[in-house]
Design an enzyme around this catalytic site. Structure first.
Site, PDB file in Angstrom:
ATOM      1  N   THR A  94      -1.481  -4.293   9.099  1.00  0.00           N
ATOM      2  CA  THR A  94      -1.100  -5.619   8.598  1.00  0.00           C
ATOM      3  C   THR A  94      -0.812  -6.530   9.786  1.00  0.00           C
ATOM      4  OG1 THR A  94       0.661  -6.907   7.509  1.00  0.00           O
ATOM      5  CG2 THR A  94       1.275  -4.717   8.253  1.00  0.00           C
ATOM      6  N   ILE A  95      -1.222  -7.779   9.684  1.00  0.00           N
ATOM      7  CA  ILE A  95      -0.938  -8.703  10.798  1.00  0.00           C
ATOM      8  C   ILE A  95       0.542  -9.049  10.873  1.00  0.00           C
ATOM      9  CG2 ILE A  95      -3.250  -9.723  10.798  1.00  0.00           C
ATOM     10  CD1 ILE A  95      -1.905 -12.251   9.449  1.00  0.00           C
ATOM     11  N   ASP A  96       1.307  -8.749   9.816  1.00  0.00           N
ATOM     12  CA  ASP A  96       2.692  -9.240   9.731  1.00  0.00           C
ATOM     13  C   ASP A  96       3.685  -8.526  10.655  1.00  0.00           C
ATOM     14  OD1 ASP A  96       1.708 -10.898   7.787  1.00  0.00           O
ATOM     15  OD2 ASP A  96       2.463  -9.713   6.107  1.00  0.00           O
TER      16      ASP A  96
ATOM     17  N   ARG B 175       2.612 -34.570  13.194  1.00  0.00           N
ATOM     18  CA  ARG B 175       1.439 -34.037  12.500  1.00  0.00           C
ATOM     19  C   ARG B 175       1.706 -32.576  12.123  1.00  0.00           C
ATOM     20  NH1 ARG B 175       0.504 -38.625  12.841  1.00  0.00           N
ATOM     21  NH2 ARG B 175      -1.465 -39.712  13.249  1.00  0.00           N
TER      22      ARG B 175
ATOM     23  N   GLY C 209       4.720 -21.688  24.433  1.00  0.00           N
ATOM     24  CA  GLY C 209       5.726 -22.613  24.967  1.00  0.00           C
ATOM     25  C   GLY C 209       6.294 -23.563  23.915  1.00  0.00           C
TER      26      GLY C 209
ATOM     27  N   THR D 151       0.840  -1.208   0.000  1.00  0.00           N
ATOM     28  CA  THR D 151       0.000   0.000   0.000  1.00  0.00           C
ATOM     29  C   THR D 151       0.873   1.256   0.000  1.00  0.00           C
ATOM     30  OG1 THR D 151      -1.591  -1.235   1.314  1.00  0.00           O
ATOM     31  CG2 THR D 151      -1.841   1.170   1.315  1.00  0.00           C
TER      32      THR D 151
ATOM     33  N   GLY E  47       2.783 -14.408   8.031  1.00  0.00           N
ATOM     34  CA  GLY E  47       3.793 -13.379   8.277  1.00  0.00           C
ATOM     35  C   GLY E  47       4.566 -13.005   7.028  1.00  0.00           C
TER      36      GLY E  47
ATOM     37  N   SER F  80       5.033 -33.983  24.492  1.00  0.00           N
ATOM     38  CA  SER F  80       4.638 -33.356  23.219  1.00  0.00           C
ATOM     39  C   SER F  80       5.665 -32.288  22.875  1.00  0.00           C
ATOM     40  CB  SER F  80       3.256 -32.704  23.351  1.00  0.00           C
ATOM     41  OG  SER F  80       3.316 -31.629  24.265  1.00  0.00           O
TER      42      SER F  80
HETATM   43  O1  F6P Z   1       0.196  -9.571   4.626  1.00  0.00           O
HETATM   44  C1  F6P Z   1      -0.753 -10.285   5.335  1.00  0.00           C
HETATM   45  C2  F6P Z   1      -0.797 -11.721   4.873  1.00  0.00           C
HETATM   46  O2  F6P Z   1      -1.810 -12.388   5.605  1.00  0.00           O
HETATM   47  C3  F6P Z   1       0.522 -12.468   4.963  1.00  0.00           C
HETATM   48  O3  F6P Z   1       0.803 -12.904   6.255  1.00  0.00           O
HETATM   49  C4  F6P Z   1       0.270 -13.580   3.963  1.00  0.00           C
HETATM   50  O4  F6P Z   1       1.499 -14.046   3.429  1.00  0.00           O
HETATM   51  C5  F6P Z   1      -0.553 -12.913   2.912  1.00  0.00           C
HETATM   52  O5  F6P Z   1      -1.148 -11.775   3.500  1.00  0.00           O
HETATM   53  C6  F6P Z   1      -1.642 -13.762   2.296  1.00  0.00           C
HETATM   54  O6  F6P Z   1      -2.259 -13.020   1.318  1.00  0.00           O
HETATM   55  P1  F6P Z   1      -3.612 -13.433   0.595  1.00  0.00           P
HETATM   56  O7  F6P Z   1      -4.734 -13.277   1.568  1.00  0.00           O
HETATM   57  O8  F6P Z   1      -3.730 -12.483  -0.540  1.00  0.00           O
HETATM   58  O9  F6P Z   1      -3.452 -14.860   0.182  1.00  0.00           O
END
Ligand code: F6P
Length: 324
Positions: A126-128, A248, A186, A105, A171, A216
């Site tokens: 952004t969550i990243d 898993r 943890g 952006t 991320g 685990s």
């Molecule tokens: O930038 C946020 C994010 O959720 C990243 O963590 C992830 O790599 C990407 O967007 C996924 O993008 P989309 O929703 O376009 O697949």
């Protein structure tokens, strides 16, 4: 400045609505007309621009997603797309923009300013948590807590079955969600793009844990890790350990992007939204409003995009120490 517009762009993040609300109400409080643009730069290009009122942001502070919707616009990457966007902003009399999003952006905003000189202030949504110029981005805290809740649940079943779980979190190229949810949950190992974790080391840590009667183990893998996705890494580990360890894999995916924002995210988003409006009023342009050590500051887009925000070594060291 008499008329501004706000939009959300790129991947959505919990808290974007709280930020939109702060922009709209902050602008109206200061006597500025405020417009919303739907679907980020795509809406700018198609002219999906509408006036917002104080009531249009009622009851959204607690909602995940974005009421303005979001998109990753390919058309805005073209000069023709940006020209259409500029014409639509001009025909609506827009003098300044608030862009809520991540580095894609802000890259777009920087290019746009160089061509058309419309002042823009960004809010890091952004969550990243991968933007330089702010300790935390809007949505990161909620995403970490969502991941953590999932990790806790996986730990229950992992423990019941004496299993090892590889859990992949989002991320993009950043390991922030992984390191924070890993420490909180943890985890025995956290694999992040910022530092190389050799597979040999993963195997030896898991084996050591087992000889010490761990029932685990959780390996949190950031999606951008250089060893690959969690599923690939788990396969490679299985090849090395055979049937000795029961492995898993869970990929958390877009669940991390949704949900009601935490208190932290709502407050952060509110501070940043208001700061964006007041930044435009003071004449700031091409900067992101961020919070570092609890102080509000404005960082040029170019720095937020180009400069690295490294993960503190202490955090990585701590995963190892605390999982013995
Ligand atoms: O930038 C946020 C994010 O959720 C990243 O963590 C992830 O790599 C990407 O967007 C996924 O993008 P989309 O929703 O376009 O697949």
């Amino acid at each position: 400045m008499k008329k501004i517009a706000v939009f959300t762009s790129g991947g959505d993040a919990p808290g974007m609505n709280a930020c939109i609300r702060a922009v709209v109400r902050g602008a109206i409080y200061h006597g500025i007309e405020v417009y919303g643009i739907r679907r980020g730069y795509n809406g700018m290009i198609s002219g999906d621009i509408f006036e917002m009122t104080s009531q249009s942001v009622s009851n959204i502070v607690q909602r995940g997603g974005t009421v303005l919707k979001s998109a990753r616009s390919k058309e805005f990457m073209t000069p023709e797309g940006r020209k259409k966007a500029y014409e639509n902003l001009m025909s609506n009399g827009i003098e300044g923009l608030v862009a809520i999003g991540g580095n894609g952006t802000f890259t777009g905003a920087e290019v746009f300013y160089n061509e058309y000189q419309i002042p823009t202030v960004g809010c890091p949504g952004t969550i990243d948590n991968d933007l330089y110029g702010t300790d935390y981005t809007i949505g990161f805290d909620t995403a970490v807590n969502t991941s953590l809740e999932a990790i806790d649940k996986i730990r229950d079943t992992a423990d019941s079955h004496d299993r090892i779980f590889f859990i992949e979190v989002m991320g993009r190229d950043s390991g922030y969600i992984a390191i924070q949810s890993g420490i909180g949950g943890g985890a025995e190992i956290v694999m992040v793009p910022e530092t190389h974790t050799p597979l040999k080391k993963v195997v030896s840590t898991l084996k050591e844990g087992w000889t010490r009667s761990k029932s685990s183990s959780i390996v949190v893998v950031a999606e951008g890790d250089e060893e690959g996705h969690a599923a690939e890494i788990a396969e490679k580990i299985k090849e090395q350990v055979g049937d000795k360890l029961d492995i898993r894999v869970t990929t958390l995916g877009h669940i991390q992007r949704g949900g009601s924002p935490t208190a932290y995210d709502r407050i952060l988003a509110s501070r940043m939204g208001l700061a964006a409006v007041e930044g435009l009023m003071k004449g700031h342009k091409n900067v992101m409003a961020g919070i570092v050590n609890n102080d509000l500051l404005y960082t040029p887009f170019i720095d937020t995009i180009k400069k690295q925000k490294p993960i503190h070594d202490d955090l990585l060291r701590m995963v190892h120490i605390l999982s013995i």
